[in-house]
Design a protein around this motif. Structure first.
Motif, PDB file in Angstrom:
ATOM      1  N   ALA A 175       0.843  -1.188   0.000  1.00 35.05           N
ATOM      2  CA  ALA A 175       0.000   0.000   0.000  1.00 35.05           C
ATOM      3  C   ALA A 175       0.882   1.244   0.000  1.00 35.05           C
ATOM      4  O   ALA A 175       2.116   1.149   0.067  1.00 35.05           O
ATOM      5  N   GLN A 176       0.246   2.416  -0.075  1.00 34.46           N
ATOM      6  CA  GLN A 176       0.975   3.679  -0.116  1.00 34.46           C
ATOM      7  C   GLN A 176       0.513   4.582   1.024  1.00 34.46           C
ATOM      8  O   GLN A 176      -0.656   4.556   1.411  1.00 34.46           O
ATOM      9  N   PHE A 177       1.436   5.433   1.528  1.00 30.95           N
ATOM     10  CA  PHE A 177       1.178   6.137   2.783  1.00 30.95           C
ATOM     11  C   PHE A 177       1.703   7.566   2.763  1.00 30.95           C
ATOM     12  O   PHE A 177       2.649   7.893   2.040  1.00 30.95           O
ATOM     13  N   GLN A 178       1.089   8.380   3.635  1.00 29.08           N
ATOM     14  CA  GLN A 178       1.596   9.685   4.015  1.00 29.08           C
ATOM     15  C   GLN A 178       1.504   9.797   5.529  1.00 29.08           C
ATOM     16  O   GLN A 178       0.648   9.168   6.149  1.00 29.08           O
ATOM     17  N   VAL A 179       2.385  10.603   6.116  1.00 33.16           N
ATOM     18  CA  VAL A 179       2.237  11.001   7.511  1.00 33.16           C
ATOM     19  C   VAL A 179       1.832  12.472   7.507  1.00 33.16           C
ATOM     20  O   VAL A 179       2.571  13.319   7.003  1.00 33.16           O
ATOM     21  N   THR A 180       0.654  12.773   8.041  1.00 29.86           N
ATOM     22  CA  THR A 180       0.110  14.123   8.046  1.00 29.86           C
ATOM     23  C   THR A 180      -0.463  14.444   9.415  1.00 29.86           C
ATOM     24  O   THR A 180      -1.351  13.727   9.901  1.00 29.86           O
ATOM     25  N   ASN A 181       0.044  15.501  10.042  1.00 28.15           N
ATOM     26  CA  ASN A 181      -0.454  15.922  11.360  1.00 28.15           C
ATOM     27  C   ASN A 181      -0.448  14.774  12.370  1.00 28.15           C
ATOM     28  O   ASN A 181      -1.382  14.631  13.168  1.00 28.15           O
ATOM     29  N   GLY A 182       0.593  13.953  12.344  1.00 28.02           N
ATOM     30  CA  GLY A 182       0.714  12.849  13.293  1.00 28.02           C
ATOM     31  C   GLY A 182      -0.062  11.607  12.921  1.00 28.02           C
ATOM     32  O   GLY A 182       0.039  10.587  13.612  1.00 28.02           O
ATOM     33  N   GLN A 183      -0.840  11.668  11.848  1.00 28.18           N
ATOM     34  CA  GLN A 183      -1.606  10.511  11.391  1.00 28.18           C
ATOM     35  C   GLN A 183      -0.845   9.781  10.295  1.00 28.18           C
ATOM     36  O   GLN A 183      -0.312  10.414   9.371  1.00 28.18           O
ATOM     37  N   LEU A 184      -0.796   8.455  10.387  1.00 29.50           N
ATOM     38  CA  LEU A 184      -0.285   7.640   9.291  1.00 29.50           C
ATOM     39  C   LEU A 184      -1.480   7.273   8.421  1.00 29.50           C
ATOM     40  O   LEU A 184      -2.379   6.556   8.859  1.00 29.50           O
ATOM     41  N   VAL A 185      -1.498   7.794   7.198  1.00 30.61           N
ATOM     42  CA  VAL A 185      -2.665   7.685   6.323  1.00 30.61           C
ATOM     43  C   VAL A 185      -2.342   6.753   5.163  1.00 30.61           C
ATOM     44  O   VAL A 185      -1.365   6.963   4.430  1.00 30.61           O
ATOM     45  N   GLN A 186      -3.173   5.740   4.989  1.00 28.98           N
ATOM     46  CA  GLN A 186      -3.040   4.810   3.868  1.00 28.98           C
ATOM     47  C   GLN A 186      -3.986   5.224   2.738  1.00 28.98           C
ATOM     48  O   GLN A 186      -5.158   5.515   2.981  1.00 28.98           O
ATOM     49  N   ASN A 187      -3.469   5.239   1.522  1.00 28.12           N
ATOM     50  CA  ASN A 187      -4.312   5.419   0.344  1.00 28.12           C
ATOM     51  C   ASN A 187      -4.954   4.078   0.025  1.00 28.12           C
ATOM     52  O   ASN A 187      -4.362   3.223  -0.618  1.00 28.12           O
ATOM     53  N   ALA A 188      -6.178   3.874   0.490  1.00 26.78           N
ATOM     54  CA  ALA A 188      -6.877   2.605   0.291  1.00 26.78           C
ATOM     55  C   ALA A 188      -7.712   2.677  -0.976  1.00 26.78           C
ATOM     56  O   ALA A 188      -8.939   2.770  -0.934  1.00 26.78           O
ATOM     57  N   ASN A 189      -7.022   2.704  -2.125  1.00 28.51           N
ATOM     58  CA  ASN A 189      -7.658   2.766  -3.429  1.00 28.51           C
ATOM     59  C   ASN A 189      -8.596   3.964  -3.525  1.00 28.51           C
ATOM     60  O   ASN A 189      -9.709   3.865  -4.037  1.00 28.51           O
ATOM     61  N   GLY A 190      -8.162   5.116  -3.021  1.00 28.31           N
ATOM     62  CA  GLY A 190      -8.941   6.330  -3.123  1.00 28.31           C
ATOM     63  C   GLY A 190      -9.623   6.754  -1.845  1.00 28.31           C
ATOM     64  O   GLY A 190     -10.166   7.843  -1.764  1.00 28.31           O
ATOM     65  N   THR A 191      -9.603   5.904  -0.808  1.00 23.86           N
ATOM     66  CA  THR A 191     -10.205   6.225   0.486  1.00 23.86           C
ATOM     67  C   THR A 191      -9.115   6.259   1.549  1.00 23.86           C
ATOM     68  O   THR A 191      -8.332   5.323   1.634  1.00 23.86           O
ATOM     69  N   PRO A 192      -9.044   7.303   2.379  1.00 26.86           N
ATOM     70  CA  PRO A 192      -8.014   7.324   3.424  1.00 26.86           C
ATOM     71  C   PRO A 192      -8.362   6.387   4.575  1.00 26.86           C
ATOM     72  O   PRO A 192      -9.498   6.347   5.046  1.00 26.86           O
ATOM     73  N   LEU A 193      -7.374   5.611   4.994  1.00 25.74           N
ATOM     74  CA  LEU A 193      -7.476   4.813   6.207  1.00 25.74           C
ATOM     75  C   LEU A 193      -6.375   5.272   7.157  1.00 25.74           C
ATOM     76  O   LEU A 193      -5.275   5.623   6.710  1.00 25.74           O
TER      77      LEU A 193
END
Length: 241
Positions: A130-148
């Motif tokens: 999967a693909q990820f960003q860290v934003t404002n302390g959150q680890l966010v996964q790009n779940a095929n267009g939906t953030p997890l």
């Protein structure tokens, strides 16, 4: 005479200037881009956002959006991810793969146990990354267009030395993720840890490599059946073994 005609034709071809083509994963467009825009045979110039288009395998460019730089909220992930040769997704701008770099989980990549769903966080094969960003302390996964969002289970008491990580449709309410260099760390003001970059990977009954926050010392008193781990951002075009 034939030789002279051939030389003249070749000279005209050179003078006309044959444009180079962009190889797979190369940039082919975007606001301010001044390079080549024609992709190699079998590739499509695919828009990933207003500032970046990339030559990818496929027949039609998928639509995608990202938040503006400096946004105070997690960016909206691309509405779809492109699949490159070998099965792994092509990394979208602003995102990272996350992987382990030592045995026994060398180059196993972070994902959801059930792909792109709110389920347990596990390490899997490159083709499943999967693909990820860290934003404002959150680890966010790009779940095929939906953030997890990565959430860490609460600590029941001081005897608990590992906390399971899972994915949720809503942001975490405690703890914070951060990249230190390329190493992923997690901290919580209410929990003291020897190392904020210490993780554990513990297989479950089905063989999934479940991810845990390690509250104990790295590589010492490791829980039975688990492996000490650090996990790192990787920004190659595709996940590799």
């Amino acid at each position: 005479m034939l030789r002279t005609s051939t030389l003249i034709a070749a000279g005209l071809a050179l003078a006309s200037g044959v444009s180079a083509v962009v190889p797979v994963w190369g940039q082919c467009g975007g606001i301010g881009f001044g390079g080549e825009t024609v992709c190699d045979s079998g590739l499509v110039c695919t828009k990933l956002n207003d500032y970046y288009s990339q030559c990818l395998q496929g027949t039609a460019p998928p639509a995608s959006t990202t938040a503006a730089p400096g946004s105070s909220v997690p960016p909206t992930p691309p509405s779809s991810t492109s699949t490159a040769v070998g099965g792994s997704t092509t990394l979208a701008p602003g995102y990272s793969f996350i992987r382990a770099v030592v045995d026994p989980n060398f180059h196993k990549y972070l994902r959801s146990e059930i792909a792109w769903t709110a389920s347990e966080a596990v390490l899997g094969e490159p083709s499943e990354a999967a693909q990820f960003q860290v934003t404002n302390g959150q680890l966010v996964q790009n779940a095929n267009g939906t953030p997890l969002y990565a959430v860490v289970e609460p600590r029941a008491d001081s005897t608990v030395m590992k906390l399971k990580v899972s994915w949720s449709a809503t942001p975490a309410t405690s703890g914070a993720f951060v990249f230190s260099g390329d190493t992923l760390e997690w901290s919580n003001p209410s929990i003291t840890r020897p190392q904020n970059n210490a993780w554990l990977v513990c297989p479950d009954a089905d063989g999934n490599r479940d991810l845990y926050v390690n509250l104990g010392p790295y590589s010492y008193m490791t829980p039975a059946g688990c492996a000490d781990q650090t996990i790192h951002a990787y920004t190659g075009s595709t996940a590799t073994a």
